[in-house]
Design a protein around this motif. Structure first.
Motif, PDB file in Angstrom:
ATOM      1  N   ALA A 135       0.835  -1.203   0.000  1.00 52.29           N
ATOM      2  CA  ALA A 135       0.000   0.000   0.000  1.00 52.29           C
ATOM      3  C   ALA A 135       0.870   1.253   0.000  1.00 52.29           C
ATOM      4  CB  ALA A 135      -0.919  -0.017   1.220  1.00 52.29           C
ATOM      5  N   ARG A 136       1.964   1.214   0.731  1.00 48.75           N
ATOM      6  CA  ARG A 136       2.853   2.369   0.789  1.00 48.75           C
ATOM      7  C   ARG A 136       3.426   2.695  -0.602  1.00 48.75           C
ATOM      8  NH1 ARG A 136       5.020   4.794   4.970  1.00 48.75           N
ATOM      9  NH2 ARG A 136       4.429   3.084   6.363  1.00 48.75           N
ATOM     10  N   GLU A 137       3.832   1.649  -1.350  1.00 46.42           N
ATOM     11  CA  GLU A 137       4.367   1.888  -2.688  1.00 46.42           C
ATOM     12  C   GLU A 137       3.297   2.445  -3.616  1.00 46.42           C
ATOM     13  OE1 GLU A 137       6.320  -1.530  -4.274  1.00 46.42           O
ATOM     14  OE2 GLU A 137       7.691  -1.732  -2.572  1.00 46.42           O
ATOM     15  N   LEU A 138       2.061   1.941  -3.497  1.00 47.31           N
ATOM     16  CA  LEU A 138       0.971   2.463  -4.321  1.00 47.31           C
ATOM     17  C   LEU A 138       0.722   3.937  -4.011  1.00 47.31           C
ATOM     18  CD1 LEU A 138      -1.450   2.159  -6.268  1.00 47.31           C
ATOM     19  CD2 LEU A 138      -2.797   1.396  -4.290  1.00 47.31           C
ATOM     20  N   LEU A 139       0.664   4.291  -2.743  1.00 52.81           N
ATOM     21  CA  LEU A 139       0.403   5.678  -2.352  1.00 52.81           C
ATOM     22  C   LEU A 139       1.559   6.592  -2.752  1.00 52.81           C
ATOM     23  CD1 LEU A 139      -1.258   4.983   1.102  1.00 52.81           C
ATOM     24  CD2 LEU A 139      -2.371   5.981  -0.907  1.00 52.81           C
ATOM     25  N   ASP A 140       2.773   6.104  -2.673  1.00 49.76           N
ATOM     26  CA  ASP A 140       3.929   6.898  -3.113  1.00 49.76           C
ATOM     27  C   ASP A 140       3.830   7.192  -4.613  1.00 49.76           C
ATOM     28  OD1 ASP A 140       5.029   7.035  -0.607  1.00 49.76           O
ATOM     29  OD2 ASP A 140       6.474   5.408  -0.923  1.00 49.76           O
ATOM     30  N   ALA A 141       3.389   6.187  -5.379  1.00 52.73           N
ATOM     31  CA  ALA A 141       3.248   6.374  -6.820  1.00 52.73           C
ATOM     32  C   ALA A 141       2.146   7.388  -7.132  1.00 52.73           C
ATOM     33  CB  ALA A 141       2.928   5.049  -7.494  1.00 52.73           C
ATOM     34  N   ILE A 142       1.061   7.328  -6.394  1.00 55.44           N
ATOM     35  CA  ILE A 142      -0.027   8.295  -6.593  1.00 55.44           C
ATOM     36  C   ILE A 142       0.451   9.699  -6.244  1.00 55.44           C
ATOM     37  CG2 ILE A 142      -2.299   9.007  -5.740  1.00 55.44           C
ATOM     38  CD1 ILE A 142      -2.931   6.023  -5.333  1.00 55.44           C
ATOM     39  N   ARG A 143       1.252   9.792  -5.192  1.00 53.96           N
ATOM     40  CA  ARG A 143       1.774  11.099  -4.768  1.00 53.96           C
ATOM     41  C   ARG A 143       2.694  11.693  -5.839  1.00 53.96           C
ATOM     42  NH1 ARG A 143       3.028   9.572  -0.244  1.00 53.96           N
ATOM     43  NH2 ARG A 143       1.366  10.538   0.978  1.00 53.96           N
ATOM     44  N   LYS A 144       3.485  10.833  -6.478  1.00 57.09           N
ATOM     45  CA  LYS A 144       4.429  11.316  -7.488  1.00 57.09           C
ATOM     46  C   LYS A 144       3.746  11.628  -8.818  1.00 57.09           C
ATOM     47  CE  LYS A 144       8.296   8.691  -5.518  1.00 57.09           C
ATOM     48  NZ  LYS A 144       9.189   7.506  -5.693  1.00 57.09           N
ATOM     49  N   VAL A 164     -11.352   4.109  -1.071  1.00 51.09           N
ATOM     50  CA  VAL A 164     -10.157   4.690  -1.700  1.00 51.09           C
ATOM     51  C   VAL A 164     -10.057   6.171  -1.366  1.00 51.09           C
ATOM     52  CG1 VAL A 164      -8.954   5.136  -3.873  1.00 51.09           C
ATOM     53  CG2 VAL A 164     -10.149   2.970  -3.539  1.00 51.09           C
ATOM     54  N   GLN A 165     -11.208   6.852  -1.350  1.00 52.05           N
ATOM     55  CA  GLN A 165     -11.198   8.262  -0.973  1.00 52.05           C
ATOM     56  C   GLN A 165     -10.631   8.433   0.444  1.00 52.05           C
ATOM     57  OE1 GLN A 165     -12.686  11.266  -2.825  1.00 52.05           O
ATOM     58  NE2 GLN A 165     -11.797   9.792  -4.245  1.00 52.05           N
ATOM     59  N   TYR A 166     -11.013   7.534   1.334  1.00 50.53           N
ATOM     60  CA  TYR A 166     -10.524   7.613   2.713  1.00 50.53           C
ATOM     61  C   TYR A 166      -9.033   7.282   2.776  1.00 50.53           C
ATOM     62  CZ  TYR A 166     -10.541   7.043   7.803  1.00 50.53           C
ATOM     63  OH  TYR A 166     -10.292   7.174   9.149  1.00 50.53           O
ATOM     64  N   MET A 167      -8.596   6.307   1.996  1.00 50.75           N
ATOM     65  CA  MET A 167      -7.175   5.957   1.962  1.00 50.75           C
ATOM     66  C   MET A 167      -6.343   7.153   1.481  1.00 50.75           C
ATOM     67  SD  MET A 167      -5.279   2.673   0.177  1.00 50.75           S
ATOM     68  CE  MET A 167      -5.768   3.101  -1.509  1.00 50.75           C
ATOM     69  N   LEU A 168      -6.817   7.824   0.447  1.00 45.39           N
ATOM     70  CA  LEU A 168      -6.118   9.014  -0.041  1.00 45.39           C
ATOM     71  C   LEU A 168      -6.084  10.098   1.033  1.00 45.39           C
ATOM     72  CD1 LEU A 168      -7.609   9.236  -3.669  1.00 45.39           C
ATOM     73  CD2 LEU A 168      -5.365   8.343  -3.002  1.00 45.39           C
ATOM     74  N   HIS A 169      -7.199  10.258   1.738  1.00 46.57           N
ATOM     75  CA  HIS A 169      -7.284  11.251   2.808  1.00 46.57           C
ATOM     76  C   HIS A 169      -6.273  10.934   3.915  1.00 46.57           C
ATOM     77  CE1 HIS A 169      -9.037  13.931   5.806  1.00 46.57           C
ATOM     78  NE2 HIS A 169      -9.099  12.899   6.639  1.00 46.57           N
ATOM     79  N   LEU A 170      -6.182   9.672   4.313  1.00 47.24           N
ATOM     80  CA  LEU A 170      -5.247   9.281   5.365  1.00 47.24           C
ATOM     81  C   LEU A 170      -3.808   9.543   4.949  1.00 47.24           C
ATOM     82  CD1 LEU A 170      -6.808   5.875   6.520  1.00 47.24           C
ATOM     83  CD2 LEU A 170      -6.857   8.059   7.743  1.00 47.24           C
ATOM     84  N   ALA A 171      -3.554   9.437   3.639  1.00 41.72           N
ATOM     85  CA  ALA A 171      -2.192   9.664   3.126  1.00 41.72           C
ATOM     86  C   ALA A 171      -1.908  11.137   2.852  1.00 41.72           C
ATOM     87  CB  ALA A 171      -1.992   8.850   1.847  1.00 41.72           C
ATOM     88  N   GLY A 172      -2.884  11.997   3.121  1.00 37.19           N
ATOM     89  CA  GLY A 172      -2.692  13.427   2.889  1.00 37.19           C
ATOM     90  C   GLY A 172      -2.774  13.814   1.425  1.00 37.19           C
ATOM     91  N   LEU A 173      -3.455  12.996   0.616  1.00 36.95           N
ATOM     92  CA  LEU A 173      -3.582  13.259  -0.819  1.00 36.95           C
ATOM     93  C   LEU A 173      -4.957  13.834  -1.150  1.00 36.95           C
ATOM     94  CD1 LEU A 173      -1.981   9.913  -2.021  1.00 36.95           C
ATOM     95  CD2 LEU A 173      -0.931  12.186  -2.144  1.00 36.95           C
TER      96      LEU A 173
END
Length: 321
Positions: A135-144, A164-173
């Motif tokens: 999950a961390r690698e996926l979120l890093d890719a979305i951030r980049k 997914v909306q909540y996952m993005l929110h938790l990641a600060g995206l």
């Protein structure tokens, strides 16, 4: 006027006595379970096969899809309170839809709760060729690459979207950091990620077989522990997304308002027996669910807690319309 009043009272009394008599002999004819979503029909099928063993009456499924589950829920909400039309209520139809759409013709607490049948953890996975192993690698890719990656859902106002909306929110995206592609059924949403039309998805149940077959790579589930059907898959806490464990699907058996107490008691007794039926347990687990009839303390309180949780999330994510 007195004659009219007496006639009215007599009709009311006759109707009331008819309901009481019907409740005493319940069930005297087949019972209809209204199914709001094609993708979750397996859970309804397992109940329709198990419950007749204990009710001594046929139980069949009627599909009423559309409007995020609201078509089915509104139909049962308006049905006679005689126990012959019941709803396989789900998170999206009973909690998310009324919270997001004020015009929904029913509220979350306007049904008779007969029981919570299963808890359905979401499984988040990527296409096999997507180079993210966590999950961390996926979120890093979305951030980049904001806006570059797509995910499939079963439509707006469903937990496949909200998760997914909540996952993005938790990641600060931002909400649009990954692009939602909405489909009308769970089968289409699953096929979209299997075929590579989208890069990832978070869906209950439907991703299990594609992960087992190597078509998808599972990242995590929102189960409280490891799932027996995918023991190698970490849960949200293990994946570093502890709060994602709050997001699960479920199936509840619901009746229209004012269902007689005797019918409620009849179903509660039947569900207690269903919960011990090995075939029902095995079918629920195969479909990706966790049997909940026996482990659920107070179903009414569970529904209230779900409303409070998702009302908070929808407000936090600014998704109401």
């Amino acid at each position: 006027m007195r004659r009219i009043a007496k006639c009215t009272a007599a009709l009311w009394l006759a109707g009331t006595m008819g309901l009481v008599a019907a409740a005493e002999t319940y069930p005297a004819r087949p019972i209809k379970l209204v199914e709001p979503y094609a993708a979750r029909v397996e859970f309804g099928k397992s109940l329709s096969l198990s419950a007749p063993k204990f009710l001594k009456q046929k139980v069949f499924i009627e599909n009423r899809h559309g409007e995020g589950g609201a078509n089915a829920a509104a139909f049962v909400h308006a049905a006679p309170p005689d126990g012959y039309t019941l709803l396989l209520g789900r998170l999206a139809s009973q909690i998310i839809r009324p919270a997001m759409v004020p015009a929904t013709p029913y509220r979350w607490n306007e049904f008779t709760v007969l029981g919570v049948l299963d808890i359905d953890p979401l499984i988040c996975a990527v296409h096999k060729d997507v180079p993210y192993a966590s999950a961390r690698e996926l979120l890093d890719a979305i951030r980049k690459q904001p806006g570059a990656l797509k995910y499939s859902t079963v439509g707006p106002a469903t937990n496949t979207h909200l998760s997914v909306q909540y996952m993005l929110h938790l990641a600060g995206l931002k909400r649009d950091a990954a692009v939602a592609v909405h489909f009308e059924s769970g089968l289409e949403a699953v096929q979209a990620v299997v075929s590579g039309k989208v890069q990832f998805a978070c869906i209950a149940g439907g991703l299990i077989e594609p992960i087992k077959e190597g078509q998808l790579r599972g990242l995590f589930s929102t189960a409280p522990g490891r799932m027996s059907v995918l023991p190698q898959l970490p849960n949200a806490s293990e994946a570093g997304l502890r709060d994602m464990g709050r997001i699960v699907g479920w199936t509840a058996l619901l009746g229209p308002p004012r269902l007689p107490a005797s019918i409620v008691a009849r179903w509660k007794d039947a569900l207690d027996k269903v919960s011990r039926d090995p075939e029902w347990i095995a079918s629920t687990i195969r479909s990706g669910g966790l049997p909940a009839i026996r482990t659920m303390g107070d179903p009414d309180q569970f529904m209230r807690d779900q409303f409070l949780l998702y009302d908070e999330l929808i407000t936090t994510l600014d998704l109401a319309r």
